[in-house]
Design a protein around this motif. Structure first.
Motif, PDB file in Angstrom:
ATOM      1  N   TYR A  30     -85.029  16.053 -18.378  1.00 23.72           N
ATOM      2  CA  TYR A  30     -84.596  17.267 -17.687  1.00 23.72           C
ATOM      3  C   TYR A  30     -83.275  17.102 -16.931  1.00 23.72           C
ATOM      4  CZ  TYR A  30     -89.457  18.523 -18.587  1.00 23.72           C
ATOM      5  OH  TYR A  30     -90.657  18.778 -19.199  1.00 23.72           O
ATOM      6  N   GLY A  31     -82.793  15.875 -16.783  1.00 20.94           N
ATOM      7  CA  GLY A  31     -81.552  15.655 -16.062  1.00 20.94           C
ATOM      8  C   GLY A  31     -81.781  15.334 -14.594  1.00 20.94           C
ATOM      9  N   TYR A  32     -80.688  15.015 -13.906  1.00 18.07           N
ATOM     10  CA  TYR A  32     -80.769  14.573 -12.511  1.00 18.07           C
ATOM     11  C   TYR A  32     -81.103  15.708 -11.549  1.00 18.07           C
ATOM     12  CZ  TYR A  32     -78.051  10.615 -14.391  1.00 18.07           C
ATOM     13  OH  TYR A  32     -77.607   9.558 -15.126  1.00 18.07           O
ATOM     14  N   LYS A  33     -80.445  16.842 -11.714  1.00 16.23           N
ATOM     15  CA  LYS A  33     -80.524  17.917 -10.713  1.00 16.23           C
ATOM     16  C   LYS A  33     -81.946  18.415 -10.453  1.00 16.23           C
ATOM     17  CE  LYS A  33     -78.736  22.593  -9.795  1.00 16.23           C
ATOM     18  NZ  LYS A  33     -77.790  23.632 -10.240  1.00 16.23           N
ATOM     19  N   ILE A  71     -85.245  11.364  -5.044  1.00 20.18           N
ATOM     20  CA  ILE A  71     -83.857  11.581  -4.613  1.00 20.18           C
ATOM     21  C   ILE A  71     -83.041  10.309  -4.805  1.00 20.18           C
ATOM     22  CG2 ILE A  71     -82.377  12.137  -2.645  1.00 20.18           C
ATOM     23  CD1 ILE A  71     -84.741  13.824  -1.554  1.00 20.18           C
ATOM     24  N   HIS A  72     -83.583   9.170  -4.323  1.00 17.34           N
ATOM     25  CA  HIS A  72     -82.876   7.889  -4.426  1.00 17.34           C
ATOM     26  C   HIS A  72     -82.551   7.548  -5.875  1.00 17.34           C
ATOM     27  CE1 HIS A  72     -82.355   5.874  -0.620  1.00 17.34           C
ATOM     28  NE2 HIS A  72     -83.550   6.246  -0.230  1.00 17.34           N
ATOM     29  N   PHE A  73     -83.564   7.604  -6.716  1.00 19.63           N
ATOM     30  CA  PHE A  73     -83.391   7.203  -8.107  1.00 19.63           C
ATOM     31  C   PHE A  73     -82.317   8.048  -8.790  1.00 19.63           C
ATOM     32  CE2 PHE A  73     -84.322   7.896 -12.585  1.00 19.63           C
ATOM     33  CZ  PHE A  73     -84.398   6.597 -13.064  1.00 19.63           C
ATOM     34  N   SER A  74     -82.442   9.369  -8.672  1.00 21.82           N
ATOM     35  CA  SER A  74     -81.531  10.263  -9.382  1.00 21.82           C
ATOM     36  C   SER A  74     -80.103  10.142  -8.872  1.00 21.82           C
ATOM     37  CB  SER A  74     -82.016  11.713  -9.250  1.00 21.82           C
ATOM     38  OG  SER A  74     -83.323  11.849  -9.766  1.00 21.82           O
ATOM     39  N   THR A  75     -79.913  10.113  -7.554  1.00 21.11           N
ATOM     40  CA  THR A  75     -78.561  10.008  -7.004  1.00 21.11           C
ATOM     41  C   THR A  75     -77.943   8.654  -7.328  1.00 21.11           C
ATOM     42  OG1 THR A  75     -79.478   9.305  -4.860  1.00 21.11           O
ATOM     43  CG2 THR A  75     -78.976  11.628  -5.131  1.00 21.11           C
ATOM     44  N   LEU A 116     -79.730   1.542 -17.233  1.00 17.07           N
ATOM     45  CA  LEU A 116     -79.572   1.633 -15.787  1.00 17.07           C
ATOM     46  C   LEU A 116     -80.689   2.434 -15.114  1.00 17.07           C
ATOM     47  CD1 LEU A 116     -77.816   0.654 -13.505  1.00 17.07           C
ATOM     48  CD2 LEU A 116     -76.351   2.659 -13.813  1.00 17.07           C
ATOM     49  N   PRO A 117     -81.171   3.550 -15.707  1.00 18.05           N
ATOM     50  CA  PRO A 117     -82.324   4.224 -15.091  1.00 18.05           C
ATOM     51  C   PRO A 117     -83.537   3.312 -14.951  1.00 18.05           C
ATOM     52  CG  PRO A 117     -81.289   5.669 -16.687  1.00 18.05           C
ATOM     53  CD  PRO A 117     -80.642   4.315 -16.849  1.00 18.05           C
TER      54      PRO A 117
END
Length: 399
Positions: free
Chosen positions: A75-78, A118-122, A335-336
């Motif tokens: 779904y993406g980061y946002k 929040i941490h992971f996505s940013t 990296l994810p």
């Protein structure tokens, strides 16, 4: 509004919005630890139960870690960041509604889950979009933002004298403001490398990250170990050793946090110039020596304060440097996965540190917290030397 005028398509707007997100996450964590501890103490909850309640946040981080990567890829980061912000905001507003131990334990788990989203996505978003030459600098500012939020959070305890709801309303309001900025941001997705990402199952990706960059995961563990030991063990240690508790809570512990803010950016720039491995090994070795020397400085509070500031300046960047080093070592598609593993290592360190420190306080007494931290950093330094030797050997054999 033209395409170039849209803030959602502007890399600078994106970067500073993400930095703001992690500051909100740091603020919520930094506020909850002392505010809820004070409220639980006032309710007559024992210190051991108080500590168990605090651990719930890190339990939440670990519980969600294996399940974040796939939704972000899909779904993406946002959307993931937005879900995290909503969960944090709602949970914060619910804390003062019902002041019950297990209700707060559950809410803390939810906050841990949300903060990790929040941490992971940013973290991955910044790491994958930053140029290698500026990655250390950008992640240093990211780490500085978290530290600033974490350092401001404990100041909310003073608001309890006016109203129990006030700290939580302010923290929830900051999440709402952040939500508005995030809505303007264009969604993006992690890199998809068919050879390394899609042909490997989850365990295969974990194994690949460990093979390529296991040492880069350890600074996250060290940062969690230090942060939780200092905030969880040191007040107890200070009481037993006769160190003034007001001095510890008002000056000593904040000095470590704010000392780290001074050098986040310079150390990030240094790591860009001289190499992440070199900088990390120097910081781990010097940090180990400084913590060990603190046991002789307890009688002079000025010297002890100075050592805390210097140690914070050197070691407060470990997490962001570890993330930058991880981004240097693994392909963007992995990296994810590496970020998930870093979060697990941070949470593990946050839970293990206070346990080891508490046991050592009972067994060793004077100097126990310092020896716990010094020993941990020394072991990580040895691990870094081993990793460096093996990496050089592999490169030579490949050549």
């Amino acid at each position: 509004m033209t395409q170039t005028q849209q803030p959602s398509n502007n890399p600078i707007y994106r970067y500073w919005t993400l930095v703001g997100m992690v500051m909100i996450a740091g603020f919520s964590q930094g506020m909850l630890l002392p505010v809820l501890a004070v409220m639980l103490e006032g309710a007559g909850i024992s210190s051991s139960a108080n500590g168990l309640n605090a651990a719930a946040l890190y339990i939440g981080i670990i519980l969600i870690s294996p399940f974040i990567e796939q939704p972000v890829r899909k779904y993406g980061y946002k959307p993931i960041i937005l879900i995290g912000l909503v969960l944090v905001g709602v949970s914060l507003l619910l804390f003062p509604v019902w002041q019950a131990f297990w209700f707060w334990f559950f809410l803390r788990i939810i906050v841990g889950i949300a903060d990790n989203l929040i941490h992971f996505s940013t973290q991955v978003w910044i790491s994958t979009t930053a140029a290698p030459s500026t990655r250390g600098r950008q992640l240093a500012i990211y780490g500085l933002a978290f530290g600033l939020g974490f350092g401001i959070g404990p100041m909310m305890t003073r608001l309890l004298a006016f109203n129990d709801y006030l700290p939580f309303i302010i923290a929830a309001g900051s999440s709402l403001i952040a939500l508005g900025f995030m809505l303007l941001l264009k969604n993006e997705y992690p890199a998809a490398d068919f050879e390394t990402a899609q042909n490997l199952n989850t365990f295969g990706r974990y194994a690949s990250v460990l093979k390529l960059a296991w040492f880069a995961l350890l600074p996250g563990f060290a940062f969690g170990y230090m942060e939780a030991s200092l905030h969880g063990n040191y007040p107890v240690y200070a009481i037993r050793m006769g160190i003034d508790l007001d001095f510890v809570t008002v000056f000593l512990l904040p000095s470590f946090v704010f000392g780290s803010l001074i050098t986040q950016l310079p150390l990030g720039i240094l790591s860009d110039k001289f190499g992440r491995s070199n900088v990390l090994l120097v910081l781990l070795s010097v940090g180990s020596v400084l913590f060990f020397s603190m046991s002789w400085a307890e009688q002079n509070l000025i010297v002890l304060f100075s050592l805390f500031v210097i140690t914070g300046m050197l070691l407060g960047s470990l997490y962001s440097l570890g993330v930058a080093y991880l981004a240097d070592l693994v392909p963007a598609s992995l990296l994810p996965t590496g970020s998930v593993m870093t979060a697990v290592m941070f949470a593990s360190g946050s839970m293990i540190g206070p346990v080891v420190g508490g046991v050592m306080i009972g067994l060793v007494g004077q100097g126990a917290v310092y020896y716990s931290l010094s020993g941990m950093l020394f072991l990580l330094f040895i691990a870094g030397v081993i990793f460096r030797i093996r990496t050089h050997t592999q490169l030579e054999n490949a050549a």
